[in-house]
Design an enzyme around this catalytic site. Structure first.
Site, PDB file in Angstrom:
ATOM      1  N   LYS A  16       1.132  -1.483  -0.068  1.00 37.58           N
ATOM      2  CA  LYS A  16       0.323   0.129   0.266  1.00 37.58           C
ATOM      3  C   LYS A  16       1.088   1.480  -0.055  1.00 37.58           C
ATOM      4  O   LYS A  16       1.019   2.630  -0.177  1.00 37.58           O
ATOM      5  CB  LYS A  16      -0.982   0.343   1.402  1.00 37.58           C
ATOM      6  N   ARG A  91      -6.696   4.082  11.616  1.00 37.08           N
ATOM      7  CA  ARG A  91      -6.228   3.028  11.740  1.00 37.08           C
ATOM      8  C   ARG A  91      -6.895   2.244  12.203  1.00 37.08           C
ATOM      9  O   ARG A  91      -7.084   0.857  12.449  1.00 37.08           O
ATOM     10  CB  ARG A  91      -4.391   2.793  11.338  1.00 37.08           C
ATOM     11  N   ARG A 130      11.793  -8.993   2.232  1.00 34.87           N
ATOM     12  CA  ARG A 130      12.299  -7.460   2.888  1.00 34.87           C
ATOM     13  C   ARG A 130      13.316  -7.322   3.508  1.00 34.87           C
ATOM     14  O   ARG A 130      13.828  -6.553   3.049  1.00 34.87           O
ATOM     15  CB  ARG A 130      10.673  -6.072   2.131  1.00 34.87           C
ATOM     16  N   ARG A 136      17.096  -7.026   8.126  1.00 39.99           N
ATOM     17  CA  ARG A 136      16.250  -6.374   9.029  1.00 39.99           C
ATOM     18  C   ARG A 136      16.557  -7.846   9.988  1.00 39.99           C
ATOM     19  O   ARG A 136      15.740  -9.003   9.285  1.00 39.99           O
ATOM     20  CB  ARG A 136      15.454  -5.783   8.796  1.00 39.99           C
ATOM     21  N   ARG A 147       1.801  -8.311  14.224  1.00 39.52           N
ATOM     22  CA  ARG A 147       1.939  -6.777  14.061  1.00 39.52           C
ATOM     23  C   ARG A 147      -0.113  -7.366  12.545  1.00 39.52           C
ATOM     24  O   ARG A 147      -0.328  -6.589  12.465  1.00 39.52           O
ATOM     25  CB  ARG A 147       2.321  -5.961  12.949  1.00 39.52           C
TER      26      ARG A 147
END
Length: 199
Positions: A16, A91, A130, A136, A147
Site C-alpha cells: 500500500k 487505523r 524485504r 532487518r 503486526r
C-alpha cells in the site's frame, strides 16, 4: 469528475505504501503517510513534532488524538486542497470518527477507499523477503504475525464502516506493480475519479 479524497488500506506487505505514492502522483494529489507525517513534524521541530517525539521516545504508540492532530495539520496545507490520499490513517474506529467530523465540517467527504487484498501468507512472505534484503532482524515471522493480527483486529473493521457507505473498492494486490496500479486506476475511474488532463 469527483475530487480524489482517498484512503488506501491493507495489511503490511500488501504494497500500500508503494501503490499509495504512485496513485497520488498519477492523480496529482499528495499521498499522506502517517509515518512520513510524523517524521516531517519531528524534523520541523514544531510543537506538534516535539509532542510526537516524546511519545515515540517513551516507546509508546502515538494516541488517536495526537495522530489526528498531525494528520489534520497536513491536510490543511495548500497542496491537499484539491484532494489527498491517506495511508495509515484512520487505523481504527476512533480515528474514523475523528476524520469523519473533520471532513464533514469542510463538506469534503471521502470519495473512495482502496482496499489492497492479499492473503496473510503473501504478506508474511513479502515482509520476510524485504527484511532479508534490508538486513532487518526485527521482522521475524512471529513479529510479522503479531503486526498482522493487530491489523486484523483494529484496522480491518474500519473497512466494514466504509463498505456500508459504498466507498470500498477491493483490489487484488498480487501482480506486478504496474498491473496493481492499473487495477486501482480502473476502479477509481469507474467512480469518476481520474487523472487530471495534461496541461
Amino acid at each position: 469528475m469527483q475530487a480524489a479524497r482517498l484512503l488506501i488500506v491493507g495489511p503490511q506487505g500488501s504494497g500500500k505504501g508503494t501503490q499509495g505514492a504512485r496513485i497520488g502522483d498519477l492523480l496529482g494529489v499528495p499521498a499522506i503517510s502517517t509515518g512520513d507525517v510524523f517524521r516531517a513534524a519531528i524534523k520541523d521541530g514544531s510543537e506538534l513534532g516535539a509532542k510526537v517525539q516524546s511519545v515515540i521516545d517513551a516507546g509508546d504508540l502515538v494516541s488517536d488524538d495526537l495522530t489526528f492532530e498531525v494528520v489534520r495539520d497536513r491536510l490543511q496545507q495548500p497542496d491537499a486542497a484539491g484532494g489527498f490520499l491517506l495511508d495509515g490513517f484512520p487505523r481504527n474506529l476512533v480515528q474514523v470518527g475523528l476524520l469523519d467530523r473533520y471532513l464533514a465540517e469542510r463538506d469534503e467527504p471521502l470519495t473512495a477507499v482502496i482496499e489492497l487484498g492479499v492473503a496473510r501468507a503473501v504478506s508474511i512472505a513479502r515482509i520476510a523477503e524485504r527484511a532479508r534484503e534490508q538486513g532487518r532482524t526485527d521482522d521475524t515471522e512471529d513479529a510479522i504475525a503479531k503486526r498482522l493480527s493487530i491489523y486484523e483486529r483494529e484496522t480491518a473493521p474500519i473497512l466494514d464502516v466504509y463498505r456500508e457507505r459504498g466507498l470500498v473498492d477491493t483490489i487484488d494486490g498480487v501482480g506486478s506493480l504496474e498491473t496493481v496500479t492499473a487495477r486501482i486506476l480502473g476502479a477509481l475511474a469507474a467512480r469518476g475519479i481520474a487523472r487530471p488532463a495534461a496541461a
